[in-house]
Design an enzyme around this catalytic site. Structure first.
Site: not given
Ligand code: 9MR
Length: 432
Positions: A232, A280, A316, A347, A349
Protein backbone atom coordinates in the site's frame (compact mmCIF):
# COMPACT_ATOMS: atom_id res chain seq x y z
CA UNK A 1 -18.91 2.73 -6.91
CA UNK A 2 -21.96 3.73 -5.03
CA UNK A 3 -21.66 6.78 -2.84
CA UNK A 4 -19.92 6.28 0.45
CA UNK A 5 -19.41 9.09 2.98
CA UNK A 6 -16.00 10.56 2.40
CA UNK A 7 -15.21 10.86 6.09
CA UNK A 8 -15.57 7.13 6.49
CA UNK A 9 -13.51 6.47 3.43
CA UNK A 10 -10.71 8.66 4.66
CA UNK A 11 -10.50 6.87 7.97
CA UNK A 12 -10.02 3.65 6.09
CA UNK A 13 -6.43 2.90 5.41
CA UNK A 14 -4.96 5.87 7.14
CA UNK A 15 -5.43 4.54 10.66
CA UNK A 16 -1.97 4.44 12.04
CA UNK A 17 -1.75 1.80 14.69
CA UNK A 18 -5.13 1.83 16.32
CA UNK A 19 -7.24 -0.04 13.79
CA UNK A 20 -9.33 -2.40 15.78
CA UNK A 21 -8.97 -6.06 15.28
CA UNK A 22 -12.08 -7.70 14.07
CA UNK A 23 -12.87 -9.86 16.98
CA UNK A 24 -13.43 -13.46 17.52
CA UNK A 25 -11.92 -14.92 20.57
CA UNK A 26 -8.48 -13.51 21.35
CA UNK A 27 -7.35 -12.51 17.89
CA UNK A 28 -3.79 -11.93 18.87
CA UNK A 29 -3.43 -15.32 20.51
CA UNK A 30 -0.97 -17.94 19.60
CA UNK A 31 2.06 -19.24 21.30
CA UNK A 32 3.21 -16.14 23.05
CA UNK A 33 6.70 -15.31 24.11
CA UNK A 34 8.91 -12.56 23.02
CA UNK A 35 12.20 -13.89 22.00
CA UNK A 36 15.21 -13.13 19.97
CA UNK A 37 17.16 -9.99 19.38
CA UNK A 38 18.57 -8.40 16.33
CA UNK A 39 20.67 -10.89 14.51
CA UNK A 40 18.66 -13.89 15.65
CA UNK A 41 17.75 -15.59 12.46
CA UNK A 42 17.18 -19.17 13.44
CA UNK A 43 13.89 -20.66 12.29
CA UNK A 44 12.12 -22.76 14.86
CA UNK A 45 11.07 -25.27 12.32
CA UNK A 46 7.88 -27.07 13.09
CA UNK A 47 6.07 -30.02 11.75
CA UNK A 48 6.80 -30.73 8.17
CA UNK A 49 9.49 -28.16 7.67
CA UNK A 50 12.06 -30.58 6.47
CA UNK A 51 10.83 -30.74 2.94
CA UNK A 52 9.51 -27.24 2.72
CA UNK A 53 12.32 -26.14 0.51
CA UNK A 54 11.12 -28.35 -2.30
CA UNK A 55 10.30 -25.86 -4.91
CA UNK A 56 7.30 -26.02 -7.16
CA UNK A 57 8.55 -26.79 -10.58
CA UNK A 58 6.00 -24.82 -12.52
CA UNK A 59 6.26 -21.17 -12.95
CA UNK A 60 8.89 -20.14 -15.41
CA UNK A 61 7.38 -17.09 -17.08
CA UNK A 62 6.56 -17.68 -20.67
CA UNK A 63 6.90 -21.45 -20.67
CA UNK A 64 3.88 -22.88 -22.41
CA UNK A 65 3.71 -26.15 -20.58
CA UNK A 66 0.53 -25.64 -18.71
CA UNK A 67 -1.40 -28.61 -20.02
CA UNK A 68 1.30 -31.16 -19.70
CA UNK A 69 2.88 -31.44 -16.33
CA UNK A 70 0.81 -30.35 -13.38
CA UNK A 71 3.89 -30.09 -11.25
CA UNK A 72 3.30 -26.72 -9.63
CA UNK A 73 3.87 -26.07 -5.99
CA UNK A 74 0.26 -26.55 -4.99
CA UNK A 75 0.26 -30.02 -6.43
CA UNK A 76 3.37 -30.99 -4.59
CA UNK A 77 1.78 -29.71 -1.41
CA UNK A 78 -1.04 -32.17 -1.96
CA UNK A 79 1.10 -35.21 -2.11
CA UNK A 80 1.25 -35.76 1.61
CA UNK A 81 4.98 -35.63 1.88
CA UNK A 82 5.00 -32.77 4.35
CA UNK A 83 6.42 -29.37 3.88
CA UNK A 84 4.80 -26.42 2.33
CA UNK A 85 5.97 -26.89 -1.21
CA UNK A 86 8.10 -24.03 -2.30
CA UNK A 87 7.26 -21.31 -4.71
CA UNK A 88 3.87 -20.59 -6.02
CA UNK A 89 4.30 -22.90 -8.97
CA UNK A 90 2.37 -23.21 -12.13
CA UNK A 91 2.52 -19.64 -13.25
CA UNK A 92 3.93 -20.55 -16.56
CA UNK A 93 2.47 -20.39 -19.97
CA UNK A 94 -0.06 -18.46 -21.91
CA UNK A 95 -2.32 -21.44 -22.50
CA UNK A 96 -5.59 -21.48 -20.63
CA UNK A 97 -5.70 -23.13 -17.24
CA UNK A 98 -7.52 -26.45 -17.34
CA UNK A 99 -10.03 -27.02 -14.54
CA UNK A 100 -10.40 -30.22 -12.52
CA UNK A 101 -13.23 -32.49 -13.65
CA UNK A 102 -14.62 -32.48 -10.13
CA UNK A 103 -13.57 -31.58 -6.60
CA UNK A 104 -15.05 -31.76 -3.14
CA UNK A 105 -13.12 -28.81 -1.71
CA UNK A 106 -11.80 -25.53 -3.09
CA UNK A 107 -8.33 -26.70 -2.23
CA UNK A 108 -8.77 -29.85 -4.27
CA UNK A 109 -10.16 -27.86 -7.20
CA UNK A 110 -7.10 -25.62 -7.04
CA UNK A 111 -4.62 -28.45 -6.70
CA UNK A 112 -6.15 -30.46 -9.56
CA UNK A 113 -6.32 -27.54 -11.98
CA UNK A 114 -3.56 -27.42 -14.56
CA UNK A 115 -1.58 -25.40 -13.77
CA UNK A 116 -2.62 -25.53 -10.10
CA UNK A 117 -3.98 -22.44 -8.43
CA UNK A 118 -3.51 -21.64 -4.74
CA UNK A 119 -6.61 -21.12 -2.62
CA UNK A 120 -5.71 -18.96 0.34
CA UNK A 121 -7.15 -17.48 3.49
CA UNK A 122 -6.10 -14.87 6.01
CA UNK A 123 -5.61 -16.83 9.23
CA UNK A 124 -5.70 -15.33 12.72
CA UNK A 125 -4.10 -16.72 15.85
CA UNK A 126 -7.46 -16.50 17.60
CA UNK A 127 -9.12 -18.51 14.87
CA UNK A 128 -6.71 -21.36 15.39
CA UNK A 129 -8.14 -21.78 18.89
CA UNK A 130 -11.39 -22.96 17.29
CA UNK A 131 -11.60 -26.50 15.94
CA UNK A 132 -14.24 -25.75 13.31
CA UNK A 133 -12.18 -22.85 12.04
CA UNK A 134 -9.08 -25.01 11.80
CA UNK A 135 -10.94 -27.84 10.09
CA UNK A 136 -12.45 -25.61 7.39
CA UNK A 137 -9.29 -23.58 6.94
CA UNK A 138 -7.10 -26.63 6.31
CA UNK A 139 -9.60 -28.61 4.25
CA UNK A 140 -10.46 -25.79 1.86
CA UNK A 141 -7.21 -23.86 1.51
CA UNK A 142 -3.64 -24.48 0.41
CA UNK A 143 -2.23 -21.03 1.15
CA UNK A 144 -2.02 -18.94 4.33
CA UNK A 145 -1.52 -15.26 5.04
CA UNK A 146 -1.30 -14.29 8.71
CA UNK A 147 -3.98 -11.64 9.19
CA UNK A 148 -1.95 -9.55 11.65
CA UNK A 149 0.76 -11.66 13.25
CA UNK A 150 3.55 -11.02 10.73
CA UNK A 151 3.19 -7.24 10.62
CA UNK A 152 5.95 -5.01 11.92
CA UNK A 153 4.24 -4.13 15.22
CA UNK A 154 3.74 -7.82 15.98
CA UNK A 155 7.23 -8.99 15.01
CA UNK A 156 9.45 -6.12 16.15
CA UNK A 157 7.56 -4.31 18.93
CA UNK A 158 10.79 -2.82 20.25
CA UNK A 159 13.73 -1.76 18.10
CA UNK A 160 15.86 -4.80 17.38
CA UNK A 161 13.81 -7.12 19.61
CA UNK A 162 11.77 -9.67 17.77
CA UNK A 163 8.68 -11.54 18.92
CA UNK A 164 8.10 -14.68 16.89
CA UNK A 165 5.62 -16.70 18.93
CA UNK A 166 2.26 -15.75 17.41
CA UNK A 167 3.63 -15.82 13.87
CA UNK A 168 5.43 -19.14 14.38
CA UNK A 169 2.17 -20.58 15.64
CA UNK A 170 0.39 -19.78 12.37
CA UNK A 171 3.28 -20.64 10.08
CA UNK A 172 3.91 -24.00 11.78
CA UNK A 173 0.21 -24.84 11.67
CA UNK A 174 0.18 -24.05 7.95
CA UNK A 175 3.29 -26.11 7.22
CA UNK A 176 1.93 -29.06 9.20
CA UNK A 177 -1.16 -28.93 6.99
CA UNK A 178 0.95 -28.82 3.81
CA UNK A 179 -0.05 -25.24 3.07
CA UNK A 180 2.20 -22.56 1.63
CA UNK A 181 2.59 -19.22 3.43
CA UNK A 182 2.90 -15.65 2.19
CA UNK A 183 4.70 -13.34 4.58
CA UNK A 184 2.59 -10.22 5.13
CA UNK A 185 4.07 -7.66 5.27
CA UNK A 186 7.63 -6.36 5.50
CA UNK A 187 7.30 -2.63 4.75
CA UNK A 188 3.97 -0.86 5.35
CA UNK A 189 3.00 2.55 6.70
CA UNK A 190 0.37 0.94 8.94
CA UNK A 191 0.62 -1.26 12.02
CA UNK A 192 4.08 0.07 12.78
CA UNK A 193 5.20 0.17 16.41
CA UNK A 194 5.58 3.65 17.87
CA UNK A 195 9.35 3.59 17.75
CA UNK A 196 9.36 2.88 14.01
CA UNK A 197 6.70 5.51 13.27
CA UNK A 198 8.89 8.16 14.81
CA UNK A 199 12.06 7.35 12.88
CA UNK A 200 13.37 10.06 10.59
CA UNK A 201 16.30 10.71 8.31
CA UNK A 202 17.49 8.47 5.51
CA UNK A 203 20.20 6.67 7.47
CA UNK A 204 17.99 5.82 10.45
CA UNK A 205 15.07 4.63 8.33
CA UNK A 206 17.22 2.58 5.98
CA UNK A 207 18.99 0.91 8.89
CA UNK A 208 15.70 0.00 10.57
CA UNK A 209 14.14 -1.24 7.34
CA UNK A 210 17.18 -3.36 6.55
CA UNK A 211 17.31 -4.88 10.04
CA UNK A 212 13.60 -5.70 9.94
CA UNK A 213 13.63 -7.31 6.50
CA UNK A 214 16.77 -9.31 7.18
CA UNK A 215 15.68 -10.63 10.55
CA UNK A 216 12.12 -11.45 9.55
CA UNK A 217 12.99 -13.14 6.27
CA UNK A 218 15.89 -14.90 7.95
CA UNK A 219 13.71 -16.30 10.72
CA UNK A 220 11.12 -17.74 8.33
CA UNK A 221 13.48 -18.64 5.49
CA UNK A 222 12.77 -22.39 5.47
CA UNK A 223 9.01 -22.00 5.81
CA UNK A 224 7.98 -18.87 3.90
CA UNK A 225 8.88 -18.52 0.23
CA UNK A 226 6.74 -15.55 -0.83
CA UNK A 227 6.69 -12.09 0.74
CA UNK A 228 4.68 -8.92 0.49
CA UNK A 229 7.78 -6.75 0.51
CA UNK A 230 5.93 -3.43 0.25
CA UNK A 231 2.25 -2.92 0.98
CA UNK A 232 0.00 0.00 0.00
CA UNK A 233 2.61 2.57 -1.00
CA UNK A 234 0.20 4.53 -3.20
CA UNK A 235 -2.59 6.91 -2.25
CA UNK A 236 -5.49 8.49 -4.11
CA UNK A 237 -7.95 11.15 -2.95
CA UNK A 238 -10.62 8.48 -2.59
CA UNK A 239 -10.12 5.00 -1.20
CA UNK A 240 -11.93 3.77 -4.27
CA UNK A 241 -8.69 4.35 -6.17
CA UNK A 242 -9.86 7.53 -7.91
CA UNK A 243 -8.27 10.97 -7.96
CA UNK A 244 -4.74 12.28 -7.83
CA UNK A 245 -2.74 9.06 -7.49
CA UNK A 246 0.61 9.62 -5.78
CA UNK A 247 3.16 8.03 -3.48
CA UNK A 248 1.79 7.84 0.03
CA UNK A 249 3.55 9.85 2.72
CA UNK A 250 5.05 7.42 5.24
CA UNK A 251 8.09 6.99 7.42
CA UNK A 252 9.75 5.24 4.50
CA UNK A 253 8.75 7.56 1.67
CA UNK A 254 9.38 10.70 3.71
CA UNK A 255 12.95 9.68 4.50
CA UNK A 256 14.00 7.83 1.35
CA UNK A 257 11.70 9.05 -1.40
CA UNK A 258 10.25 6.67 -3.97
CA UNK A 259 13.56 4.79 -3.91
CA UNK A 260 12.48 3.06 -0.69
CA UNK A 261 10.56 0.61 -2.86
CA UNK A 262 13.57 -0.49 -4.91
CA UNK A 263 15.70 -0.63 -1.79
CA UNK A 264 13.23 -2.82 0.10
CA UNK A 265 13.06 -5.31 -2.77
CA UNK A 266 16.83 -5.34 -3.17
CA UNK A 267 17.38 -6.01 0.54
CA UNK A 268 14.77 -8.79 0.41
CA UNK A 269 16.45 -10.35 -2.62
CA UNK A 270 19.84 -10.32 -0.90
CA UNK A 271 18.34 -11.99 2.16
CA UNK A 272 16.59 -14.77 0.23
CA UNK A 273 17.46 -14.93 -3.48
CA UNK A 274 14.91 -17.70 -4.09
CA UNK A 275 11.89 -16.05 -2.46
CA UNK A 276 9.06 -14.59 -4.54
CA UNK A 277 8.82 -10.87 -3.84
CA UNK A 278 5.48 -9.06 -4.16
CA UNK A 279 4.04 -5.57 -4.16
CA UNK A 280 0.49 -5.59 -2.67
CA UNK A 281 -2.24 -2.93 -2.71
CA UNK A 282 -6.00 -2.27 -2.44
CA UNK A 283 -8.29 -0.61 -4.98
CA UNK A 284 -6.01 -1.53 -7.87
CA UNK A 285 -8.28 -4.42 -8.78
CA UNK A 286 -9.84 -3.06 -11.93
CA UNK A 287 -9.03 -0.18 -14.23
CA UNK A 288 -8.82 3.11 -12.34
CA UNK A 289 -6.38 5.93 -11.51
CA UNK A 290 -4.62 4.02 -8.77
CA UNK A 291 -4.27 0.84 -10.82
CA UNK A 292 -2.78 2.89 -13.68
CA UNK A 293 -0.31 4.57 -11.33
CA UNK A 294 0.74 1.28 -9.74
CA UNK A 295 1.07 -0.25 -13.20
CA UNK A 296 3.52 2.48 -14.23
CA UNK A 297 5.35 2.23 -10.90
CA UNK A 298 5.80 -1.53 -11.18
CA UNK A 299 6.68 -1.31 -14.87
CA UNK A 300 9.45 1.10 -13.94
CA UNK A 301 10.72 -1.35 -11.34
CA UNK A 302 10.78 -4.18 -13.88
CA UNK A 303 12.60 -1.98 -16.40
CA UNK A 304 15.19 -0.97 -13.80
CA UNK A 305 15.81 -4.61 -12.94
CA UNK A 306 14.38 -4.35 -9.43
CA UNK A 307 13.77 -7.91 -8.20
CA UNK A 308 9.97 -7.90 -8.11
CA UNK A 309 8.18 -11.17 -8.93
CA UNK A 310 4.53 -10.37 -8.50
CA UNK A 311 1.69 -8.03 -7.63
CA UNK A 312 -1.11 -8.76 -5.16
CA UNK A 313 -4.52 -7.28 -5.89
CA UNK A 314 -6.32 -7.17 -2.56
CA UNK A 315 -9.86 -7.24 -3.98
CA UNK A 316 -11.76 -5.81 -1.03
CA UNK A 317 -15.01 -5.17 -2.87
CA UNK A 318 -17.91 -3.11 -1.56
CA UNK A 319 -17.66 -0.31 0.96
CA UNK A 320 -15.16 1.22 1.44
CA UNK A 321 -13.31 0.12 -1.68
CA UNK A 322 -13.92 -0.02 -5.36
CA UNK A 323 -16.21 -2.37 -7.11
CA UNK A 324 -14.73 -4.24 -9.99
CA UNK A 325 -16.46 -6.27 -12.67
CA UNK A 326 -14.96 -9.50 -13.89
CA UNK A 327 -14.02 -8.17 -17.33
CA UNK A 328 -12.19 -5.16 -15.87
CA UNK A 329 -10.36 -7.36 -13.39
CA UNK A 330 -9.35 -9.73 -16.18
CA UNK A 331 -7.98 -6.90 -18.33
CA UNK A 332 -6.12 -5.42 -15.39
CA UNK A 333 -4.55 -8.69 -14.25
CA UNK A 334 -3.54 -9.40 -17.83
CA UNK A 335 -1.65 -6.13 -18.34
CA UNK A 336 0.35 -6.66 -15.14
CA UNK A 337 1.11 -10.28 -16.06
CA UNK A 338 2.26 -9.08 -19.48
CA UNK A 339 5.08 -7.31 -17.62
CA UNK A 340 6.39 -10.81 -16.83
CA UNK A 341 5.00 -10.81 -13.30
CA UNK A 342 2.87 -13.24 -11.34
CA UNK A 343 -0.42 -11.81 -10.19
CA UNK A 344 -2.45 -12.85 -7.17
CA UNK A 345 -5.83 -11.95 -5.70
CA UNK A 346 -4.54 -11.45 -2.20
CA UNK A 347 -7.28 -10.35 0.23
CA UNK A 348 -10.68 -10.95 -1.33
CA UNK A 349 -13.92 -10.18 0.48
CA UNK A 350 -17.17 -8.60 -0.66
CA UNK A 351 -18.84 -6.45 1.96
CA UNK A 352 -22.64 -6.33 1.85
CA UNK A 353 -23.14 -3.73 4.58
CA UNK A 354 -25.52 -0.86 3.89
CA UNK A 355 -26.94 -2.92 1.04
CA UNK A 356 -24.47 -1.28 -1.28
CA UNK A 357 -23.83 -4.68 -2.81
CA UNK A 358 -26.90 -6.89 -3.20
CA UNK A 359 -26.83 -10.64 -2.65
CA UNK A 360 -27.06 -11.20 -6.41
CA UNK A 361 -24.28 -8.75 -7.16
CA UNK A 362 -22.08 -10.39 -4.57
CA UNK A 363 -22.55 -13.81 -6.15
CA UNK A 364 -21.73 -12.42 -9.58
CA UNK A 365 -18.61 -10.68 -8.26
CA UNK A 366 -17.37 -13.81 -6.56
CA UNK A 367 -17.88 -15.93 -9.64
CA UNK A 368 -16.60 -13.51 -12.24
CA UNK A 369 -13.55 -12.28 -10.33
CA UNK A 370 -12.41 -15.78 -9.38
CA UNK A 371 -12.98 -16.79 -13.01
CA UNK A 372 -10.85 -13.85 -14.20
CA UNK A 373 -7.93 -15.10 -12.12
CA UNK A 374 -8.53 -18.75 -12.96
CA UNK A 375 -8.42 -18.10 -16.68
CA UNK A 376 -5.03 -16.43 -16.48
CA UNK A 377 -2.29 -19.03 -15.84
CA UNK A 378 -0.04 -16.36 -14.37
CA UNK A 379 -2.67 -15.61 -11.73
CA UNK A 380 -1.25 -18.00 -9.15
CA UNK A 381 -3.84 -17.84 -6.41
CA UNK A 382 -6.87 -16.36 -4.72
CA UNK A 383 -6.74 -15.56 -1.02
CA UNK A 384 -9.93 -14.74 0.88
CA UNK A 385 -9.55 -12.31 3.75
CA UNK A 386 -10.84 -14.59 6.48
CA UNK A 387 -12.70 -17.86 6.85
CA UNK A 388 -16.18 -17.03 8.10
CA UNK A 389 -18.43 -13.98 8.26
CA UNK A 390 -18.41 -13.83 12.03
CA UNK A 391 -14.70 -13.15 12.12
CA UNK A 392 -14.39 -10.74 9.21
CA UNK A 393 -12.31 -7.64 9.93
CA UNK A 394 -15.06 -5.62 8.25
CA UNK A 395 -17.62 -6.30 11.00
CA UNK A 396 -15.83 -4.25 13.61
CA UNK A 397 -14.47 -1.43 11.52
CA UNK A 398 -16.46 1.77 11.06
CA UNK A 399 -15.20 2.37 7.53
CA UNK A 400 -17.06 -0.70 6.36
CA UNK A 401 -20.44 0.82 7.32
CA UNK A 402 -21.62 -2.34 9.07
CA UNK A 403 -22.91 -0.64 12.22
CA UNK A 404 -22.54 -3.80 14.25
CA UNK A 405 -24.08 -6.06 11.60
CA UNK A 406 -22.22 -8.88 9.88
CA UNK A 407 -20.55 -7.85 6.64
CA UNK A 408 -21.71 -11.18 5.11
CA UNK A 409 -18.55 -10.90 3.11
CA UNK A 410 -17.01 -14.39 2.98
CA UNK A 411 -17.65 -17.99 1.94
CA UNK A 412 -18.72 -19.56 5.27
CA UNK A 413 -21.35 -18.50 7.79
CA UNK A 414 -20.92 -18.26 11.54
CA UNK A 415 -21.54 -22.01 11.91
CA UNK A 416 -18.80 -22.68 9.34
CA UNK A 417 -21.33 -23.87 6.78
CA UNK A 418 -20.80 -23.19 3.09
CA UNK A 419 -22.71 -20.25 1.69
CA UNK A 420 -23.92 -19.67 -1.84
CA UNK A 421 -20.78 -17.55 -2.30
CA UNK A 422 -18.75 -20.74 -1.78
CA UNK A 423 -20.68 -22.47 -4.55
CA UNK A 424 -19.99 -19.62 -6.95
CA UNK A 425 -16.27 -19.77 -6.22
CA UNK A 426 -16.31 -23.55 -6.74
CA UNK A 427 -18.18 -23.10 -10.04
CA UNK A 428 -15.54 -20.68 -11.28
CA UNK A 429 -12.70 -23.02 -10.23
CA UNK A 430 -14.34 -25.91 -12.09
CA UNK A 431 -14.81 -23.83 -15.23
CA UNK A 432 -18.60 -23.59 -14.85
O1 9MR B 1 -7.66 -7.71 8.74
C1 9MR B 1 -6.74 -6.85 9.37
C2 9MR B 1 -7.39 -6.26 10.61
O2 9MR B 1 -7.61 -7.26 11.57
C3 9MR B 1 -6.51 -5.14 11.18
O3 9MR B 1 -7.20 -4.50 12.24
C4 9MR B 1 -6.19 -4.15 10.09
C5 9MR B 1 -5.30 -3.05 10.60
O4 9MR B 1 -4.74 -2.30 9.62
O5 9MR B 1 -5.54 -4.81 9.01
C6 9MR B 1 -6.37 -5.75 8.40
O6 9MR B 1 -5.74 -6.30 7.28
C7 9MR B 1 -5.40 -5.40 6.22
C8 9MR B 1 -4.21 -5.97 5.51
O7 9MR B 1 -3.18 -6.23 6.40
C9 9MR B 1 -3.72 -5.03 4.41
N1 9MR B 1 -4.79 -4.68 3.50
C10 9MR B 1 -6.02 -4.20 4.12
C11 9MR B 1 -6.49 -5.22 5.17
C12 9MR B 1 -7.81 -4.77 5.75
O8 9MR B 1 -7.67 -3.53 6.39
Amino acid sequence: MRSVPLTLLLSAFLCATGCSDSGGEGETGGAGATSGTAGTTSGTGGAGTTSSVTSGTGGAPGVTSSVASGTGGATSAASGTGGAGGGTGGAGGEEARVPAASASTLREAGEKANPPILIGAAISGGGLNNNDYKRVAAAEHSYVTAENEMKWDALEPNAGQFSWGAADNIVNWAVSNRMQVKGHTLVWHNQLPGWASSLSGAAQVEQAMRRHIENVMGHFKDRVHTWDVVNEAVLTDSDTGVGNPRMRPSVFFNALGEGFLDLAFEIAKEQDPTAKLYYNDYSIDALNDKADFVYEMVKGMVERGVPIDGVGFQMHIGPPNNEAGGADVAANLKRFSDLGLEVLISEMDINRCSNQVTAEEQLAYYHDIVEACFQLPKCVGITFWGINDGRSWLNGWSGALCNGQSSQSLLFNDQYQKKETYNKVMDALLGR
